[in-house]
Every structure is written in C-alpha cells, then in structure tokens.
Write an enzyme that holds these catalytic residues in place. Sequence first.
Site, short mmCIF file in Angstrom:
data_model
loop_
_atom_site.label_atom_id
_atom_site.label_comp_id
_atom_site.label_asym_id
_atom_site.label_seq_id
_atom_site.Cartn_x
_atom_site.Cartn_y
_atom_site.Cartn_z
N HIS A 165 19.12 28.76 1.43
CA HIS A 165 19.31 27.69 1.49
C HIS A 165 17.96 27.88 0.43
O HIS A 165 18.37 28.02 -1.27
CB HIS A 165 18.56 27.29 2.94
N MET A 215 23.31 32.60 -8.22
CA MET A 215 22.08 31.87 -7.21
C MET A 215 22.23 30.20 -7.80
O MET A 215 22.49 30.70 -9.14
CB MET A 215 20.78 32.47 -7.23
N GLY A 216 22.18 29.78 -6.99
CA GLY A 216 22.20 28.09 -7.96
C GLY A 216 23.72 28.09 -7.72
O GLY A 216 24.10 26.27 -8.40
N PHE A 217 24.39 28.78 -7.05
CA PHE A 217 25.92 28.00 -7.37
C PHE A 217 26.57 27.93 -5.97
O PHE A 217 26.02 28.96 -5.08
CB PHE A 217 27.04 29.42 -8.30
N HIS A 268 27.96 25.80 -2.71
CA HIS A 268 27.82 24.23 -1.44
C HIS A 268 28.48 24.54 -0.20
O HIS A 268 29.56 24.73 -0.38
CB HIS A 268 27.40 23.46 -1.63
N ARG A 300 23.76 16.01 -6.63
CA ARG A 300 22.44 15.33 -7.37
C ARG A 300 22.26 16.60 -8.15
O ARG A 300 21.27 15.94 -8.98
CB ARG A 300 21.50 16.44 -6.16
N ASP A 352 19.98 23.67 -6.48
CA ASP A 352 18.88 24.49 -6.86
C ASP A 352 18.96 25.21 -8.44
O ASP A 352 17.52 25.65 -9.34
CB ASP A 352 18.52 25.55 -6.01
N ARG A 383 22.00 23.79 23.07
CA ARG A 383 22.23 24.88 23.48
C ARG A 383 23.49 25.28 23.64
O ARG A 383 24.10 24.43 24.20
CB ARG A 383 21.70 24.33 24.93
N1 COA Z 1 28.54 33.36 -5.74
C1 COA Z 1 29.40 33.39 -6.17
N2 COA Z 1 30.03 33.97 -5.78
C2 COA Z 1 30.43 32.88 -4.25
C3 COA Z 1 28.92 31.58 -4.64
C4 COA Z 1 28.10 32.13 -5.26
N3 COA Z 1 26.58 31.65 -5.28
N4 COA Z 1 29.18 30.79 -3.84
C5 COA Z 1 30.22 31.12 -2.70
N5 COA Z 1 31.03 32.44 -3.23
C6 COA Z 1 32.15 32.72 -3.22
C7 COA Z 1 32.32 33.33 -2.02
O1 COA Z 1 31.65 34.58 -1.85
C8 COA Z 1 33.78 33.42 -1.22
O2 COA Z 1 33.96 34.18 -1.65
P1 COA Z 1 35.38 35.27 -0.85
O3 COA Z 1 36.23 33.62 -0.24
O4 COA Z 1 36.18 35.31 -1.79
O5 COA Z 1 34.98 35.55 0.58
C9 COA Z 1 33.60 31.83 -1.32
O6 COA Z 1 33.16 31.80 -2.31
C10 COA Z 1 33.34 30.99 0.01
O7 COA Z 1 31.86 30.79 -0.26
P2 COA Z 1 31.51 31.04 0.95
O8 COA Z 1 30.51 32.12 1.52
O9 COA Z 1 32.61 30.90 2.20
O10 COA Z 1 30.65 29.58 1.55
P3 COA Z 1 29.92 28.93 2.64
O11 COA Z 1 29.58 27.33 2.33
O12 COA Z 1 29.35 30.32 3.57
O13 COA Z 1 28.21 28.88 1.33
C11 COA Z 1 26.53 29.13 -0.21
C12 COA Z 1 27.74 28.79 1.01
C13 COA Z 1 25.94 28.17 -1.08
C14 COA Z 1 25.59 30.09 0.92
C15 COA Z 1 26.66 30.35 -0.83
O14 COA Z 1 27.51 29.23 -1.80
C16 COA Z 1 26.05 30.51 -1.60
O15 COA Z 1 25.55 32.52 -1.22
N6 COA Z 1 24.95 30.56 -2.83
C17 COA Z 1 24.73 31.04 -3.72
C18 COA Z 1 23.31 30.46 -3.08
C19 COA Z 1 22.22 29.57 -2.92
O16 COA Z 1 22.27 29.36 -4.40
N7 COA Z 1 22.08 28.96 -2.44
C20 COA Z 1 21.53 27.00 -2.44
C21 COA Z 1 22.55 26.20 -1.59
S1 COA Z 1 21.92 24.48 -1.83
#
Ligand code: COA
Length: 376
Positions: free
Chosen positions: A223, A258-260, A262, A271, A313, A357
Amino acid sequence: MSEPIEVRKGLVGVYADDSSVSKVMPETNSLTYRGYAVQDLCENSSFEEVAYLLWHGELPDAVQLAAFQAEERAQRGLGPGLLRVLREFPHGAHPMDMIRTAISFMGLEDAEAADVSDAAQRRKAMRIFAMAPTAVAASNRLSKGLEPIAPDPTLPFCDNFFHMVFGRVPAAEVIRAFDVSMILYAEHTFNASTFAARVVTSTMADMHGAITAGIAALKGPLHGGANEAVMHMLSEIPSPGKAEAWLRARFDHKALVMGFGHRVYKNGDSRVPTMKKYAEVMAEVVGDKRWMNTSAVLARVMLAEKNIHPNLDFPAGPAYFLMGFDIPMFTPIFVCSRITGWAAHVLEQGADNRLIRPLSHYVGLEQRTVPAIGLR
Ligand code: COA
C-alpha cells in the site's frame, strides 16, 4: 444441501457500501473527488481547498477557505505531553510507527476523543490534520538529533511543512510539486487503509482510533509503503543504462517491482501522468535526471514484458527524494495527505452506520471431542 459459498479473497470485486467521496473509473483511467477530476483539481486548486472539498462536499469560496485555513493554522502546535513522548521514541524507530503512535497519543490529550457526534468528529479531524505534519517534522528532526522547529502560523500548509522539516521554505515550483502530490494522495475510495478506518468507525469507536488504524494499514509495502520501496529500488540501480538488466534479473526471481500494478487500475493509474510531470519539474529544478531516466526504462520494460503500468508511488518516490526528504519520511507525508480522505470516510460511515462484519468460510477440522487426557 447448503448454498455454495463464494469466497472473494482480498474482497476483490466486492462493493462494501455506497460512497460519495470519490470515484475511480478504471475503464477511462480517471478519478474524481466529489465529482471533480483530480488532475483539474491539481491544476486549479490548493491542497487546503481539496481538504475542504473532501470534508464538505463543495469547494470553498474565499471566505470559507480563509476560515478553514485560520482554523488549521491555529491548531498546529503539539501539546507538551506529545512533545515529551516524541523525544522519548527509540532512536531508529520507523517514522510511520512514530506518527501512528503520535496520532494515537493525540487521542489521549483530546478532550473530545470519545465524542463521535458529527460536529466533534469534524473538530477532531481538523486538529489531527493540523497537528500531524508538526509531529512528522518533529520526529524526523529529533531522530537526527535536531530540535523541532515550531509551526509558523503565517505560512500555508505546505510551506509550513518544509519550514518545520528544513527550517526554510523552498522555491515556488517545489511547493507546487509537493502541493500536487498532497492532492493526488488525499483520497482513493475503499483502499485498504480507508477501509480499515471505516471498519473501526463502524464499531462506533473514535476518530483517533480510525486514523491510527488507517496509518497501520498504510505502512505496508503493498500500500503506501511502496513510495519508500520505489526509492530504495531506484537507489539499487547504478545508472539508467543498467536499469533494463537489473529489471530482467528481478523477473528471473519473480520478485515484485515496487510502484507497479494496482488492484483497481489495470490499464494505468489516473494520477501518474500528473505526478510524473511534477517529478520531472523537480528533476529540472535540482538538475538531477538520473532517477527519472531510470524510471523511464523500468516503465517501458514493465509495460512491454508484463503489461503492468506504474502507480502513483512510482513518480512520487523520486519527487520526494528530489525535494530533499529522507526516504522513511515518504509514507508519513502520504499520511499527512490521506488524513483528509480517511476523515471524509469516517464522517460518511458515521452518518449512515452499519457494523462492518463479514463472514469467514471455515476450512479447519470438523468439531471433535477434547481427549480426557487434556484435563490431567
Ligand atoms: N511487479 C511484478 N509483478 C506484479 C506486480 C509488480 N509490481 N504487480 C502485479 N504483478 C503481477 C502479479 O504477480 C500477478 O501475476 P500472476 O497472475 O502471474 O500471479 C499479476 O500481476 C496480478 O497481480 P495481483 O497481485 O493479483 O494484483 P493485486 O490486485 O492483488 O495487487 C498490488 C495489486 C498493488 C498489491 C500489486 O500490484 C503489487 O504488489 N504492487 C507492488 C506494490 C505497490 O506498488 N503498491 C502500491 C499500490 S498503489
């Protein structure tokens, strides 16, 4: 036969309530606060006007804005108890843990802490909004062995933050870039930290508890903690020319970049273009293009190879670094902004409350008999 149970892990795709605070439209990559496009707010409003908008539903006129600013400026000072506690925090504590504890402590010193009426909640929201930057700046300085700098009530919100951290107010372009980041970070529907704040509010617990829960959730690198993680990641890459090889090695290890990505935006975060524009302004002001050039390579390869776009981010991390903030300050800065969105949701939840809940689908052992030996 019982109904089949559908578990939505991570609550993916679940609508938990109605809300009129903001709207994300992933299909058009757009985001509105109370109906206004966020990029238009960035170009035409200040963060203080956006805070007012989130809490009142409308942008302020000149008189309303002046009253809002006067109220905020008058309440920036920390009580002696909180200042004493900040001084006693262990050296090396993470600034997110410090601000989480500081907001919780503010509740101890707030005479209205337990009053969850709308009027009291609004007054507390303003106090937390006004005091949080003072606590973030003071804990940052104390952790470096420096004395806190008192807030300056003659300065606007963002100028005052730089004053309290660095002892000076930077050029207008820097303040503008920071102000835009604060607008962009202010609100984003039912994200994890906002939902945490709404869950706490739904039990009729108080504003300080809800904001403290929001901060606890925001800290995680999935997050808000991602803006710090982005900068640590960029710092590991020796030069833009080495970025592609660095990223491919990361793919080999199946590590997150990181930073990729959503949860809601799958075709790009609404944004990012605005924040990227202001991060580039910062690179120009400072005369250091390394971070933005490295970022450009990562974004290009992530899109080509994984079809994953950057989130807010990604440009915010280097922008804050170029402004001179220590990396562990990035998520606490996000806190100072998101307090506005969290408080708007606390007010909305409180106005039409139902305890949140959900159910769990039990997959453990069936009921069984405790062996008699357990009594001996
Ligand atoms: N780097 C590499 N792979 C990524 C990725 C990233 N930042 N974000 C998503 N993916 C991949 C996942 O590994 C998954 O691959 P798979 O289907 O082969 O398992 C696929 O993309 C879908 O991702 P998922 O984790 O199911 O998406 P989510 O909606 O549950 O999670 C986040 C969203 C933001 C938690 C996730 O993209 C992430 O961890 N990003 C990095 C942290 C970050 O920048 N957070 C800030 C959010 S604003």
